[in-house]
Motif scaffolding. Structure first.
Motif, short mmCIF file in Angstrom:
data_model
loop_
_atom_site.label_atom_id
_atom_site.label_comp_id
_atom_site.label_asym_id
_atom_site.label_seq_id
_atom_site.Cartn_x
_atom_site.Cartn_y
_atom_site.Cartn_z
N ASP A 105 -4.38 3.52 1.55
CA ASP A 105 -4.14 2.17 1.01
C ASP A 105 -5.09 1.23 1.67
O ASP A 105 -5.09 1.22 2.80
CB ASP A 105 -2.65 1.87 1.37
CG ASP A 105 -2.23 0.41 1.14
OD1 ASP A 105 -2.27 0.26 -0.16
OD2 ASP A 105 -1.67 -0.35 1.85
N VAL A 140 1.38 8.46 0.89
CA VAL A 140 0.57 7.54 0.48
C VAL A 140 -0.51 7.93 1.31
O VAL A 140 -0.91 7.92 2.31
CB VAL A 140 0.71 6.14 1.19
CG1 VAL A 140 -0.26 5.05 0.72
CG2 VAL A 140 2.06 5.39 0.32
N ILE A 194 3.34 -2.28 1.88
CA ILE A 194 4.16 -0.90 1.34
C ILE A 194 5.64 -1.06 1.69
O ILE A 194 5.75 -1.24 2.84
CB ILE A 194 3.32 0.58 1.77
CG1 ILE A 194 1.77 0.61 1.59
CG2 ILE A 194 4.13 1.56 1.53
CD1 ILE A 194 1.28 1.56 2.41
#
Length: 239
Positions: free
Chosen positions: A197, A194, A202
């Motif tokens: 974000d 990732v 998550i």
């Protein structure tokens, strides 16, 4: 007087809601091309729902959809096309933008695209939910709306604006960035990264490679059954 004012506001509110979802004119759209000599498919979708499905043995890219407009004039400007650019098939939803129609007029194209199972995909989606399944390597740019991706052979790359993202069953690596909305990733044969974000939780599970979160705004991070290394900001970690 007060009662009349309340009734007027209710009626105006109802009219506004109806205008916001005004789809009084509809028409079918379709486009298709053979995939002989083609190495990838690019899908350019605008406003509307999008579904992409890969099928084993498929030798054509077949796109079908329902155009929706608030007037016959707007409806006539909504098109679905498929063309070849060298060895790439480009499927495009042509939808007039706000400058090409009245401020209160609506236009969208809900479409389904069937592609060969193994062809690499590049998808650029505007607004509305999107569901992609049984496809080859894919790069997805999604503006807003829920996004679900399942059963990918190869790597998956996602750049998402807003809305939840759900990913499951990817044989390769998953790399994504997300503005706002929850992220759920399951059953990945490679690593999960990732990059960025903004907000939202998550949740990652069943990853054979590494799990890395480079930058996270707000929202919890949880992970389990990660075979490789985990690199997650300590202030967000929640096993």
């Amino acid at each position: 007087m007060k009662l009349a004012l309340v009734l007027t506001l209710v009626l105006l509110g109802g009219a506004t809601a109806a205008a916001a979802d005004d789809c009084s004119h509809r028409a079918d759209r379709e486009a298709a091309l053979d995939t002989g000599g083609v190495r990838s498919v690019r899908i350019e979708a605008g406003a509307g729902e999008l579904r992409v499905e890969g099928r084993t043995g498929q030798t054509r890219v077949e796109a079908t959809g329902v155009a929706c407009g608030s007037s016959e004039q707007v409806l006539g400007q909504i098109r679905l096309t498929a063309r070849r650019e060298a060895n790439v098939i480009v499927v495009k939803a042509e939808i007039p933008d706000a400058s090409g129609r009245g401020w209160n007029e609506q236009a969208r194209l809900d479409m389904t695209v069937i592609v060969p199972r193994i062809l690499p995909l590049e998808i650029d989606d505007g607004s509305g939910s999107a569901a992609i399944a049984h496809v080859g390597p894919a790069t997805i740019k999604d503006g807003s709306g829920e996004l679900t991706v399942e059963d990918v052979v190869g790597d998956l790359r996602i750049e998402d604006g807003s809305g939840s993202v759900e990913v499951a069953k990817v044989t390769g690596n998953v790399r994504l960035s997300d503005g706002a909305g929850s992220i759920s990733v399951r059953e990945v044969g490679g690593s999960v990264t990732v990059d960025d974000d903004g907000s939202g939780s998550i949740d990652v599970a069943a990853v054979k490679g590494d799990f890395t979160v480079s930058r996270d705004g707000s929202g919890g991070i949880s992970h389990r059954d990660v075979a490789g290394q985990v690199h997650v900001p300590s202030d967000h970690q929640n096993h």
